[in-house]
Design a protein around this motif. Structure first.
Motif, PDB file in Angstrom:
ATOM      1  N   GLN A 137      -9.705 -14.243   8.239  1.00  0.00           N
ATOM      2  CA  GLN A 137      -9.572 -15.484   7.487  1.00  0.00           C
ATOM      3  C   GLN A 137      -8.132 -15.966   7.614  1.00  0.00           C
ATOM      4  O   GLN A 137      -7.248 -15.195   7.980  1.00  0.00           O
ATOM      5  CB  GLN A 137      -9.930 -15.289   6.016  1.00  0.00           C
ATOM      6  CG  GLN A 137      -9.002 -14.352   5.251  1.00  0.00           C
ATOM      7  CD  GLN A 137      -9.293 -12.893   5.491  1.00  0.00           C
ATOM      8  OE1 GLN A 137     -10.434 -12.462   5.354  1.00  0.00           O
ATOM      9  NE2 GLN A 137      -8.280 -12.127   5.841  1.00  0.00           N
ATOM     10  N   PRO A 138      -7.874 -17.263   7.322  1.00  0.00           N
ATOM     11  CA  PRO A 138      -6.491 -17.757   7.392  1.00  0.00           C
ATOM     12  C   PRO A 138      -5.578 -16.962   6.463  1.00  0.00           C
ATOM     13  O   PRO A 138      -5.913 -16.709   5.305  1.00  0.00           O
ATOM     14  CB  PRO A 138      -6.612 -19.213   6.950  1.00  0.00           C
ATOM     15  CG  PRO A 138      -8.024 -19.586   7.259  1.00  0.00           C
ATOM     16  CD  PRO A 138      -8.831 -18.339   7.004  1.00  0.00           C
ATOM     17  N   ALA A 139      -4.423 -16.586   6.968  1.00  0.00           N
ATOM     18  CA  ALA A 139      -3.510 -15.727   6.208  1.00  0.00           C
ATOM     19  C   ALA A 139      -3.035 -16.386   4.923  1.00  0.00           C
ATOM     20  O   ALA A 139      -3.025 -15.756   3.853  1.00  0.00           O
ATOM     21  CB  ALA A 139      -2.314 -15.351   7.078  1.00  0.00           C
ATOM     22  N   VAL A 196      -0.634  -8.816   7.283  1.00  0.00           N
ATOM     23  CA  VAL A 196      -0.361 -10.252   7.310  1.00  0.00           C
ATOM     24  C   VAL A 196       1.081 -10.548   6.904  1.00  0.00           C
ATOM     25  O   VAL A 196       1.583 -11.642   7.156  1.00  0.00           O
ATOM     26  CB  VAL A 196      -1.321 -11.036   6.396  1.00  0.00           C
ATOM     27  CG1 VAL A 196      -2.727 -10.977   6.939  1.00  0.00           C
ATOM     28  CG2 VAL A 196      -1.267 -10.520   4.958  1.00  0.00           C
ATOM     29  N   ILE A 197       1.738  -9.582   6.284  1.00  0.00           N
ATOM     30  CA  ILE A 197       3.139  -9.733   5.880  1.00  0.00           C
ATOM     31  C   ILE A 197       3.896  -8.495   6.331  1.00  0.00           C
ATOM     32  O   ILE A 197       3.423  -7.368   6.158  1.00  0.00           O
ATOM     33  CB  ILE A 197       3.284  -9.898   4.349  1.00  0.00           C
ATOM     34  CG1 ILE A 197       2.617 -11.195   3.889  1.00  0.00           C
ATOM     35  CG2 ILE A 197       4.759  -9.886   3.927  1.00  0.00           C
ATOM     36  CD1 ILE A 197       2.609 -11.381   2.375  1.00  0.00           C
ATOM     37  N   ALA A 198       5.069  -8.693   6.892  1.00  0.00           N
ATOM     38  CA  ALA A 198       5.947  -7.592   7.271  1.00  0.00           C
ATOM     39  C   ALA A 198       7.379  -8.073   7.158  1.00  0.00           C
ATOM     40  O   ALA A 198       7.688  -9.218   7.514  1.00  0.00           O
ATOM     41  CB  ALA A 198       5.654  -7.113   8.686  1.00  0.00           C
ATOM     42  N   ASN A 199       8.239  -7.212   6.641  1.00  0.00           N
ATOM     43  CA  ASN A 199       9.648  -7.575   6.445  1.00  0.00           C
ATOM     44  C   ASN A 199       9.780  -8.870   5.632  1.00  0.00           C
ATOM     45  O   ASN A 199      10.662  -9.691   5.885  1.00  0.00           O
ATOM     46  CB  ASN A 199      10.344  -7.746   7.800  1.00  0.00           C
ATOM     47  CG  ASN A 199      11.846  -7.568   7.701  1.00  0.00           C
ATOM     48  OD1 ASN A 199      12.320  -6.609   7.092  1.00  0.00           O
ATOM     49  ND2 ASN A 199      12.602  -8.482   8.287  1.00  0.00           N
ATOM     50  N   ASN A 200       8.873  -9.040   4.664  1.00  0.00           N
ATOM     51  CA  ASN A 200       8.835 -10.241   3.812  1.00  0.00           C
ATOM     52  C   ASN A 200       8.594 -11.526   4.598  1.00  0.00           C
ATOM     53  O   ASN A 200       8.989 -12.609   4.170  1.00  0.00           O
ATOM     54  CB  ASN A 200      10.124 -10.375   2.990  1.00  0.00           C
ATOM     55  CG  ASN A 200      10.259  -9.282   1.951  1.00  0.00           C
ATOM     56  OD1 ASN A 200       9.269  -8.911   1.310  1.00  0.00           O
ATOM     57  ND2 ASN A 200      11.457  -8.763   1.771  1.00  0.00           N
ATOM     58  N   ILE A 201       7.946 -11.404   5.734  1.00  0.00           N
ATOM     59  CA  ILE A 201       7.634 -12.564   6.575  1.00  0.00           C
ATOM     60  C   ILE A 201       6.119 -12.679   6.707  1.00  0.00           C
ATOM     61  O   ILE A 201       5.442 -11.689   7.014  1.00  0.00           O
ATOM     62  CB  ILE A 201       8.264 -12.435   7.972  1.00  0.00           C
ATOM     63  CG1 ILE A 201       9.782 -12.336   7.884  1.00  0.00           C
ATOM     64  CG2 ILE A 201       7.862 -13.608   8.867  1.00  0.00           C
ATOM     65  CD1 ILE A 201      10.463 -12.024   9.213  1.00  0.00           C
ATOM     66  N   TYR A 204       1.137 -14.779  10.162  1.00  0.00           N
ATOM     67  CA  TYR A 204       0.236 -15.779  10.737  1.00  0.00           C
ATOM     68  C   TYR A 204       0.271 -17.080   9.942  1.00  0.00           C
ATOM     69  O   TYR A 204       0.338 -17.065   8.716  1.00  0.00           O
ATOM     70  CB  TYR A 204      -1.207 -15.262  10.749  1.00  0.00           C
ATOM     71  CG  TYR A 204      -1.392 -13.972  11.511  1.00  0.00           C
ATOM     72  CD1 TYR A 204      -1.688 -13.960  12.867  1.00  0.00           C
ATOM     73  CD2 TYR A 204      -1.255 -12.741  10.858  1.00  0.00           C
ATOM     74  CE1 TYR A 204      -1.857 -12.779  13.563  1.00  0.00           C
ATOM     75  CE2 TYR A 204      -1.421 -11.548  11.552  1.00  0.00           C
ATOM     76  CZ  TYR A 204      -1.713 -11.567  12.890  1.00  0.00           C
ATOM     77  OH  TYR A 204      -1.868 -10.396  13.572  1.00  0.00           O
ATOM     78  N   ARG A 205       0.160 -18.206  10.644  1.00  0.00           N
ATOM     79  CA  ARG A 205       0.068 -19.498   9.967  1.00  0.00           C
ATOM     80  C   ARG A 205      -1.380 -19.911   9.753  1.00  0.00           C
ATOM     81  O   ARG A 205      -1.653 -20.880   9.047  1.00  0.00           O
ATOM     82  CB  ARG A 205       0.821 -20.582  10.734  1.00  0.00           C
ATOM     83  CG  ARG A 205       0.299 -20.894  12.132  1.00  0.00           C
ATOM     84  CD  ARG A 205       1.090 -22.033  12.753  1.00  0.00           C
ATOM     85  NE  ARG A 205       0.719 -22.312  14.128  1.00  0.00           N
ATOM     86  CZ  ARG A 205      -0.287 -23.070  14.512  1.00  0.00           C
ATOM     87  NH1 ARG A 205      -1.055 -23.633  13.602  1.00  0.00           N
ATOM     88  NH2 ARG A 205      -0.532 -23.283  15.790  1.00  0.00           N
ATOM     89  N   ASP A 206      -2.304 -19.193  10.384  1.00  0.00           N
ATOM     90  CA  ASP A 206      -3.740 -19.384  10.152  1.00  0.00           C
ATOM     91  C   ASP A 206      -4.383 -18.022  10.377  1.00  0.00           C
ATOM     92  O   ASP A 206      -3.859 -17.027   9.890  1.00  0.00           O
ATOM     93  CB  ASP A 206      -4.318 -20.490  11.042  1.00  0.00           C
ATOM     94  CG  ASP A 206      -3.919 -20.343  12.510  1.00  0.00           C
ATOM     95  OD1 ASP A 206      -3.631 -19.208  12.943  1.00  0.00           O
ATOM     96  OD2 ASP A 206      -3.902 -21.363  13.227  1.00  0.00           O
ATOM     97  N   SER A 207      -5.465 -17.944  11.106  1.00  0.00           N
ATOM     98  CA  SER A 207      -6.075 -16.637  11.356  1.00  0.00           C
ATOM     99  C   SER A 207      -5.652 -16.021  12.689  1.00  0.00           C
ATOM    100  O   SER A 207      -5.957 -14.850  12.936  1.00  0.00           O
ATOM    101  CB  SER A 207      -7.606 -16.761  11.324  1.00  0.00           C
ATOM    102  OG  SER A 207      -8.056 -17.635  12.359  1.00  0.00           O
ATOM    103  N   GLN A 208      -4.938 -16.780  13.539  1.00  0.00           N
ATOM    104  CA  GLN A 208      -4.629 -16.249  14.875  1.00  0.00           C
ATOM    105  C   GLN A 208      -3.272 -16.648  15.429  1.00  0.00           C
ATOM    106  O   GLN A 208      -2.769 -15.979  16.334  1.00  0.00           O
ATOM    107  CB  GLN A 208      -5.713 -16.671  15.861  1.00  0.00           C
ATOM    108  CG  GLN A 208      -5.921 -18.176  15.954  1.00  0.00           C
ATOM    109  CD  GLN A 208      -7.020 -18.551  16.928  1.00  0.00           C
ATOM    110  OE1 GLN A 208      -7.023 -18.102  18.078  1.00  0.00           O
ATOM    111  NE2 GLN A 208      -7.962 -19.360  16.486  1.00  0.00           N
ATOM    112  N   HIS A 209      -2.675 -17.725  14.947  1.00  0.00           N
ATOM    113  CA  HIS A 209      -1.380 -18.161  15.484  1.00  0.00           C
ATOM    114  C   HIS A 209      -0.244 -17.588  14.632  1.00  0.00           C
ATOM    115  O   HIS A 209      -0.273 -17.699  13.406  1.00  0.00           O
ATOM    116  CB  HIS A 209      -1.281 -19.693  15.485  1.00  0.00           C
ATOM    117  CG  HIS A 209      -2.281 -20.350  16.380  1.00  0.00           C
ATOM    118  ND1 HIS A 209      -3.518 -20.761  15.944  1.00  0.00           N
ATOM    119  CD2 HIS A 209      -2.221 -20.670  17.701  1.00  0.00           C
ATOM    120  CE1 HIS A 209      -4.181 -21.317  16.944  1.00  0.00           C
ATOM    121  NE2 HIS A 209      -3.420 -21.259  18.028  1.00  0.00           N
ATOM    122  N   ILE A 210       0.740 -17.012  15.297  1.00  0.00           N
ATOM    123  CA  ILE A 210       1.856 -16.431  14.559  1.00  0.00           C
ATOM    124  C   ILE A 210       2.805 -17.529  14.083  1.00  0.00           C
ATOM    125  O   ILE A 210       2.907 -18.591  14.690  1.00  0.00           O
ATOM    126  CB  ILE A 210       2.601 -15.382  15.406  1.00  0.00           C
ATOM    127  CG1 ILE A 210       3.246 -16.017  16.642  1.00  0.00           C
ATOM    128  CG2 ILE A 210       1.655 -14.277  15.827  1.00  0.00           C
ATOM    129  CD1 ILE A 210       4.068 -15.034  17.468  1.00  0.00           C
TER     130      ILE A 210
END
Length: 235
Positions: A137-139, A196-201, A204-210
């Motif tokens: 699903q979208p992040a 979906v989150i790492a290093n407070n980042i 993904y902006r949706d389900s597949q694009h970083i």
């Protein structure tokens, strides 16, 4: 032109919207290394020499024309490094000529092999970045719904790639064509799950694009893979 526009070292990024998602990170590396960065991208158009369907089900014939134009431009540029990456189109690929077939995955691998053979000579070096993981699903939506615990937004590594056979085939074909194959999976996933989150980042902006922020965070990893190629070509 991006990166160091005055540079005589040219790096080309070629692909679809997934290539565009890597742009922010590659642009950081290009500035650091004083490369001139050229982005040649078109949404929904894979680097593989195939015909695909758009989301509305219509055959995307302009992709074929665009890809051939890009190949001609790459020959003119003769870049020091060509970086290829795109999504896996395992359910909609057809040959760009000749009879159509329902064996989408076989067609896609044949198409990427043609692209590798066509483009490995015009550039001093070529690198292929395999497709990134896909969420269920979208992040942003999932994180908003599970702010206290985002674990439900993660995806198991075994389910993170819709067309794993195509992805592994891409990597094998790249290596077989003397193209540097980059598998970014360790940059996104543990041994079992992809967060979906790492290093407070937010990754993904949706389900597949970083996100651009994650691409920039990965710039050192990109540099580790790509800088030696350009330095070796220059030497």
């Amino acid at each position: 032109m991006f990166g160091d526009t005055r540079s005589h070292t040219t790096v080309v990024l070629f692909g679809d919207s997934h290539a565009a998602a890597w742009f922010a990170g590659l642009n950081v590396v290009s500035h650091q290394q004083h490369w001139r960065l050229v982005f040649l991208g078109k949404e929904g158009c894979p680097v593989a020499d195939v015909l695909v369907k758009r989301l509305d089900g219509v055959w995307y014939h302009s992709c074929v024309i665009w890809r051939h134009n890009v190949e001609r431009k790459i020959r003119r540029l003769h870049p020091n490094l060509l970086v290829l990456t795109s999504s896996d189109y395992g359910s909609s690929a057809e040959p760009d000529s000749g009879p159509h077939t329902s064996q989408h995955q076989k067609v896609l691998l044949t198409g990427i092999a043609r692209t590798f053979r066509t483009l490995r000579h015009p550039a001093a070096h070529v690198a292929f970045i395999a497709n990134t993981p896909t969420l269920n699903q979208p992040a942003y939506q999932c994180v908003a719904d599970h702010a206290a615990d985002v674990y439900p937004c993660t995806v198991a590594l075994t389910q993170a790639f819709k067309w794993p056979a195509v992805r592994q085939g891409d990597l094998r074909l790249a290596a077989a064509n003397d193209i540097t194959a980059v598998d970014p999976t360790p940059w996104f996933c543990t041994a079992t799950r992809c967060p979906v989150i790492a290093n407070n980042i937010l990754i993904y902006r949706d389900s597949q694009h970083i996100t651009p922020e994650w691409a920039q965070f990965l710039a050192p990893m990109l540099a580790d893979e790509l800088v030696p190629l350009v330095s070796g070509a220059a030497a």
